[in-house]
Structures are given as structure tokens and as C-alpha cells.
Design a protein around this motif. Structure first.
Motif, mmCIF file in Angstrom:
data_model
loop_
_atom_site.group_PDB
_atom_site.id
_atom_site.type_symbol
_atom_site.label_atom_id
_atom_site.label_comp_id
_atom_site.label_asym_id
_atom_site.label_seq_id
_atom_site.Cartn_x
_atom_site.Cartn_y
_atom_site.Cartn_z
ATOM 1 N N SER A 162 0.827 -1.215 0.000
ATOM 2 C CA SER A 162 0.000 0.000 0.000
ATOM 3 C C SER A 162 0.860 1.263 0.000
ATOM 4 C CB SER A 162 -0.954 0.004 1.190
ATOM 5 O OG SER A 162 -0.245 0.057 2.406
ATOM 6 N N GLY A 163 2.107 1.155 0.412
ATOM 7 C CA GLY A 163 3.013 2.295 0.382
ATOM 8 C C GLY A 163 3.675 2.524 -0.967
ATOM 9 N N PHE A 164 3.514 1.596 -1.884
ATOM 10 C CA PHE A 164 4.104 1.740 -3.214
ATOM 11 C C PHE A 164 3.416 2.854 -3.994
ATOM 12 C CE2 PHE A 164 5.447 -3.017 -3.842
ATOM 13 C CZ PHE A 164 6.562 -2.814 -3.055
ATOM 14 N N SER A 165 4.188 3.483 -4.854
ATOM 15 C CA SER A 165 3.596 4.414 -5.819
ATOM 16 C C SER A 165 2.853 3.575 -6.861
ATOM 17 C CB SER A 165 4.695 5.231 -6.504
ATOM 18 O OG SER A 165 5.515 4.371 -7.305
ATOM 19 N N ASP A 166 2.032 4.227 -7.659
ATOM 20 C CA ASP A 166 1.295 3.495 -8.704
ATOM 21 C C ASP A 166 2.254 2.776 -9.641
ATOM 22 O OD1 ASP A 166 -1.152 4.263 -7.689
ATOM 23 O OD2 ASP A 166 -1.414 5.929 -9.093
ATOM 24 N N LYS A 167 3.352 3.461 -9.976
ATOM 25 C CA LYS A 167 4.329 2.858 -10.890
ATOM 26 C C LYS A 167 4.966 1.621 -10.256
ATOM 27 C CE LYS A 167 8.321 4.039 -13.720
ATOM 28 N NZ LYS A 167 9.235 5.116 -14.140
ATOM 29 N N ASN A 168 5.320 1.696 -8.980
ATOM 30 C CA ASN A 168 5.924 0.547 -8.301
ATOM 31 C C ASN A 168 4.920 -0.583 -8.099
ATOM 32 O OD1 ASN A 168 8.506 1.561 -8.219
ATOM 33 N ND2 ASN A 168 8.276 2.448 -6.180
ATOM 34 N N ARG A 169 3.660 -0.251 -7.873
ATOM 35 C CA ARG A 169 2.622 -1.289 -7.778
ATOM 36 C C ARG A 169 2.520 -2.038 -9.096
ATOM 37 N NH1 ARG A 169 -1.968 1.874 -4.839
ATOM 38 N NH2 ARG A 169 -1.121 1.646 -2.782
ATOM 39 N N GLN A 170 2.552 -1.295 -10.211
ATOM 40 C CA GLN A 170 2.469 -1.921 -11.534
ATOM 41 C C GLN A 170 3.664 -2.841 -11.749
ATOM 42 O OE1 GLN A 170 2.229 0.816 -14.815
ATOM 43 N NE2 GLN A 170 2.109 -0.817 -16.342
ATOM 44 N N ARG A 171 4.861 -2.390 -11.395
ATOM 45 C CA ARG A 171 6.059 -3.219 -11.542
ATOM 46 C C ARG A 171 5.968 -4.468 -10.671
ATOM 47 N NH1 ARG A 171 10.842 1.312 -11.303
ATOM 48 N NH2 ARG A 171 10.599 2.071 -13.426
ATOM 49 N N PHE A 172 5.502 -4.279 -9.445
ATOM 50 C CA PHE A 172 5.351 -5.409 -8.527
ATOM 51 C C PHE A 172 4.370 -6.435 -9.104
ATOM 52 C CE2 PHE A 172 3.167 -7.494 -4.996
ATOM 53 C CZ PHE A 172 4.227 -7.977 -4.249
ATOM 54 N N ASN A 173 3.223 -5.948 -9.565
ATOM 55 C CA ASN A 173 2.209 -6.850 -10.136
ATOM 56 C C ASN A 173 2.739 -7.591 -11.352
ATOM 57 O OD1 ASN A 173 0.392 -6.049 -8.174
ATOM 58 N ND2 ASN A 173 -0.617 -4.540 -9.485
ATOM 59 N N GLU A 174 3.507 -6.905 -12.192
ATOM 60 C CA GLU A 174 4.089 -7.551 -13.371
ATOM 61 C C GLU A 174 5.102 -8.620 -12.967
ATOM 62 O OE1 GLU A 174 5.615 -4.277 -15.651
ATOM 63 O OE2 GLU A 174 3.622 -3.672 -16.318
ATOM 64 N N ALA A 175 5.906 -8.322 -11.946
ATOM 65 C CA ALA A 175 6.897 -9.297 -11.478
ATOM 66 C C ALA A 175 6.207 -10.537 -10.920
ATOM 67 C CB ALA A 175 7.801 -8.672 -10.409
ATOM 68 N N ILE A 176 5.161 -10.350 -10.133
ATOM 69 C CA ILE A 176 4.420 -11.487 -9.575
ATOM 70 C C ILE A 176 3.778 -12.283 -10.708
ATOM 71 C CG2 ILE A 176 2.443 -12.156 -8.152
ATOM 72 C CD1 ILE A 176 4.931 -11.280 -6.572
ATOM 73 N N SER A 177 3.219 -11.591 -11.674
ATOM 74 C CA SER A 177 2.596 -12.276 -12.810
ATOM 75 C C SER A 177 3.606 -13.136 -13.559
ATOM 76 C CB SER A 177 1.978 -11.235 -13.751
ATOM 77 O OG SER A 177 1.402 -11.850 -14.870
#
Length: 69
Positions: free
Chosen positions: A10-25
């Protein structure tokens, strides 16, 4: 997701959330592909073993593959 990971996420920026989601995917896709490859490899091994038990030799297989029929 446990609380600690949720707080970090929840502390991630939108850009970091997107990167995180892509990495998990990508990790999930890789795990799924690895599992499928292992299953496919076992299927090939089992088929090969059964063919050998039924008398299929490499020479017979070569003859079958070379024939036009």
C-alpha cells in the motif's frame, strides 16, 4: 497477503505497484510453465517406457518413421 506485505504494497507508488504486479505475474507464469514441462516430460518418459515394454526398439521406430504408409 499478510499484514507486513500489505503495508509495504500500500506504500508503493502506482508505478511501483504496476512493476510489482508484473513481477508477480511473471513468476506465476514461469511456475505454471515449469510445472507443465515437468508433467509433459513425465508423460514422454512413461510413453517411452511403455513402448519399450511392448517391443518398440529404436530400429523399429526408425523403420516406421521412414515408411510412406
Amino acid at each position: 497477503m499478510d499484514d507486513a506485505v500489505g503495508k509495504i504494497y500500500s506504500g508503493f507508488s502506482d508505478k511501483n505497484r504496476q512493476r510489482f504486479n508484473e513481477a508477480i505475474s511473471l513468476m506465476v507464469k514461469k511456475a505454471a510453465n515449469d510445472a507443465n514441462f515437468d508433467e509433459y516430460s513425465r508423460l514422454l518418459d512413461n510413453t517411452s517406457d511403455e513402448a519399450a515394454r511392448n517391443g518398440l526398439t529404436p530400429e523399429i521406430l526408425a523403420e516406421l518413421l521412414a515408411s510412406d504408409d
